[in-house]
Motif scaffolding. Sequence first.
Motif, PDB file in Angstrom:
ATOM      1  N   UNK A   1      36.765  17.967  49.451  1.00  0.00           N
ATOM      2  CA  UNK A   1      36.846  16.949  50.503  1.00  0.00           C
ATOM      3  C   UNK A   1      38.213  17.062  51.158  1.00  0.00           C
ATOM      4  N   UNK A   2      38.210  17.460  52.423  1.00  0.00           N
ATOM      5  CA  UNK A   2      39.433  17.495  53.217  1.00  0.00           C
ATOM      6  C   UNK A   2      39.510  16.159  53.936  1.00  0.00           C
ATOM      7  N   UNK A   3      40.272  15.245  53.367  1.00  0.00           N
ATOM      8  CA  UNK A   3      40.342  13.885  53.880  1.00  0.00           C
ATOM      9  C   UNK A   3      41.505  13.743  54.840  1.00  0.00           C
ATOM     10  N   UNK A   4      41.231  13.170  56.013  1.00  0.00           N
ATOM     11  CA  UNK A   4      42.282  13.010  57.018  1.00  0.00           C
ATOM     12  C   UNK A   4      42.157  11.646  57.686  1.00  0.00           C
ATOM     13  N   UNK A   5      43.022  10.746  57.290  1.00  0.00           N
ATOM     14  CA  UNK A   5      43.077   9.418  57.920  1.00  0.00           C
ATOM     15  C   UNK A   5      44.542   9.017  58.025  1.00  0.00           C
ATOM     16  N   UNK A   6      45.073   8.951  59.265  1.00  0.00           N
ATOM     17  CA  UNK A   6      46.495   8.647  59.418  1.00  0.00           C
ATOM     18  C   UNK A   6      46.877   7.200  59.156  1.00  0.00           C
ATOM     19  N   UNK A   7      45.889   6.328  59.012  1.00  0.00           N
ATOM     20  CA  UNK A   7      46.189   4.906  58.775  1.00  0.00           C
ATOM     21  C   UNK A   7      45.216   4.344  57.740  1.00  0.00           C
TER      22      UNK A   7
ATOM     23  N   UNK B   1      48.496  12.810  53.229  1.00  0.00           N
ATOM     24  CA  UNK B   1      49.376  12.579  52.081  1.00  0.00           C
ATOM     25  C   UNK B   1      50.066  13.878  51.675  1.00  0.00           C
ATOM     26  N   UNK B   2      49.316  14.960  51.684  1.00  0.00           N
ATOM     27  CA  UNK B   2      49.845  16.258  51.263  1.00  0.00           C
ATOM     28  C   UNK B   2      50.852  16.836  52.261  1.00  0.00           C
ATOM     29  N   UNK B   3      50.596  16.592  53.548  1.00  0.00           N
ATOM     30  CA  UNK B   3      51.418  17.202  54.600  1.00  0.00           C
ATOM     31  C   UNK B   3      51.878  16.163  55.624  1.00  0.00           C
ATOM     32  N   UNK B   4      52.727  15.236  55.237  1.00  0.00           N
ATOM     33  CA  UNK B   4      53.163  14.194  56.166  1.00  0.00           C
ATOM     34  C   UNK B   4      53.927  14.746  57.374  1.00  0.00           C
ATOM     35  N   UNK B   5      54.475  15.946  57.230  1.00  0.00           N
ATOM     36  CA  UNK B   5      55.199  16.569  58.330  1.00  0.00           C
ATOM     37  C   UNK B   5      54.348  17.604  59.076  1.00  0.00           C
ATOM     38  N   UNK B   6      53.044  17.675  58.738  1.00  0.00           N
ATOM     39  CA  UNK B   6      52.089  18.601  59.364  1.00  0.00           C
ATOM     40  C   UNK B   6      52.392  20.066  59.033  1.00  0.00           C
ATOM     41  N   UNK B   7      53.255  20.317  58.066  1.00  0.00           N
ATOM     42  CA  UNK B   7      53.603  21.677  57.665  1.00  0.00           C
ATOM     43  C   UNK B   7      52.634  22.130  56.571  1.00  0.00           C
ATOM     44  N   UNK B   8      51.508  22.635  56.991  1.00  0.00           N
ATOM     45  CA  UNK B   8      50.403  22.945  56.076  1.00  0.00           C
ATOM     46  C   UNK B   8      50.672  24.230  55.297  1.00  0.00           C
ATOM     47  N   UNK B   9      50.428  24.171  53.999  1.00  0.00           N
ATOM     48  CA  UNK B   9      50.553  25.336  53.121  1.00  0.00           C
ATOM     49  C   UNK B   9      49.250  26.133  53.231  1.00  0.00           C
TER      50      UNK B   9
ATOM     51  N   UNK C   1      45.403  15.899  62.422  1.00  0.00           N
ATOM     52  CA  UNK C   1      45.632  16.731  61.236  1.00  0.00           C
ATOM     53  C   UNK C   1      44.493  17.724  61.010  1.00  0.00           C
ATOM     54  N   UNK C   2      43.277  17.328  61.313  1.00  0.00           N
ATOM     55  CA  UNK C   2      42.137  18.228  61.107  1.00  0.00           C
ATOM     56  C   UNK C   2      42.260  19.439  62.028  1.00  0.00           C
ATOM     57  N   UNK C   3      42.623  19.204  63.277  1.00  0.00           N
ATOM     58  CA  UNK C   3      42.802  20.316  64.223  1.00  0.00           C
ATOM     59  C   UNK C   3      43.947  21.214  63.780  1.00  0.00           C
ATOM     60  N   UNK C   4      45.040  20.625  63.329  1.00  0.00           N
ATOM     61  CA  UNK C   4      46.169  21.402  62.820  1.00  0.00           C
ATOM     62  C   UNK C   4      45.726  22.262  61.644  1.00  0.00           C
ATOM     63  N   UNK C   5      44.963  21.675  60.744  1.00  0.00           N
ATOM     64  CA  UNK C   5      44.465  22.395  59.566  1.00  0.00           C
ATOM     65  C   UNK C   5      43.596  23.579  60.013  1.00  0.00           C
ATOM     66  N   UNK C   6      42.661  23.323  60.930  1.00  0.00           N
ATOM     67  CA  UNK C   6      41.792  24.410  61.416  1.00  0.00           C
ATOM     68  C   UNK C   6      42.611  25.533  62.053  1.00  0.00           C
TER      69      UNK C   6
ATOM     70  N   UNK D   1      32.856  21.558  65.606  1.00  0.00           N
ATOM     71  CA  UNK D   1      32.839  21.808  64.162  1.00  0.00           C
ATOM     72  C   UNK D   1      31.664  22.721  63.800  1.00  0.00           C
ATOM     73  N   UNK D   2      30.533  22.472  64.411  1.00  0.00           N
ATOM     74  CA  UNK D   2      29.352  23.306  64.210  1.00  0.00           C
ATOM     75  C   UNK D   2      29.682  24.759  64.571  1.00  0.00           C
ATOM     76  N   UNK D   3      30.294  24.956  65.741  1.00  0.00           N
ATOM     77  CA  UNK D   3      30.643  26.308  66.180  1.00  0.00           C
ATOM     78  C   UNK D   3      31.701  26.940  65.285  1.00  0.00           C
ATOM     79  N   UNK D   4      32.642  26.151  64.801  1.00  0.00           N
ATOM     80  CA  UNK D   4      33.656  26.666  63.882  1.00  0.00           C
ATOM     81  C   UNK D   4      32.999  27.200  62.616  1.00  0.00           C
ATOM     82  N   UNK D   5      32.082  26.414  62.057  1.00  0.00           N
ATOM     83  CA  UNK D   5      31.360  26.864  60.862  1.00  0.00           C
ATOM     84  C   UNK D   5      30.587  28.143  61.158  1.00  0.00           C
ATOM     85  N   UNK D   6      29.923  28.179  62.291  1.00  0.00           N
ATOM     86  CA  UNK D   6      29.143  29.361  62.689  1.00  0.00           C
ATOM     87  C   UNK D   6      30.046  30.585  62.803  1.00  0.00           C
ATOM     88  N   UNK D   7      31.183  30.437  63.484  1.00  0.00           N
ATOM     89  CA  UNK D   7      32.113  31.547  63.665  1.00  0.00           C
ATOM     90  C   UNK D   7      32.618  32.075  62.323  1.00  0.00           C
ATOM     91  N   UNK D   8      32.775  31.169  61.362  1.00  0.00           N
ATOM     92  CA  UNK D   8      33.273  31.538  60.029  1.00  0.00           C
ATOM     93  C   UNK D   8      32.148  31.897  59.060  1.00  0.00           C
TER      94      UNK D   8
END
Length: 196
Positions: free
Chosen positions: A6-12, A39-47, A75-80, A132-139
């Motif tokens: 579960x990639x959870x992303x809620x800023x508030x 929580x993992x990446x409060x500065x958006x610096x994704x590992x 955050x979800x777009x940054x992660x993608x 998101x559908x197209x992202x899954x398809x592309x991958x």
Amino acid sequence: MSSVLILFAHPALEKSRTNRLLLEACQSVDRVTLNDLYQEYPDFDIDVDREQRLLLEHDYILLHHPMYWYSSPAMVKQWEDLVLEHGWAYGREGKALVGKKMLNVMTTGGPRKAYEEVGYNRFTIRQFLAPFDQTAYLCNMIYLPPFVVHGTHRLSEPEMHRYASQYKSLLTMLTTDQIDLEDAKTRRYLNELLID
């Protein structure tokens, strides 16, 4: 047995009664990993290496987030953008995610009837989720219908607990391979598989 990330992303999250209950429901399901991106990446610096490792270790990828401006929080777009690299997730050499299953778990403030072509928002949830559908398809992943909780601002406490119970049931069905993927793909929402 399958595993779920579960990639959870809620800023508030502190303002969301419903998402807090949904998260509580998933804590007790075996073979489920919760990855709270804000929580993992409060500065958006994704590992990227860590995130790619997590993807490789799981069969189902759930993007769990509120609907923000007809999409997901930033955050979800940054992660993608960072994690789904060319040559790894897609492209001629990008085969790391082949056959994995992906879906969105979403909450919306508006009622379900607002997400119809003739409704207030003019488009269905599935239409809003096309990227998101197209992202899954592309991958080379299998994209499944979303699990959606509508009208969160007006839900009573028992209604919120019912959705949390349904979410837990969905996660259990995914981890124990009780979902018929072909049937699931024909549904508008995965909620339809969980009617009490």
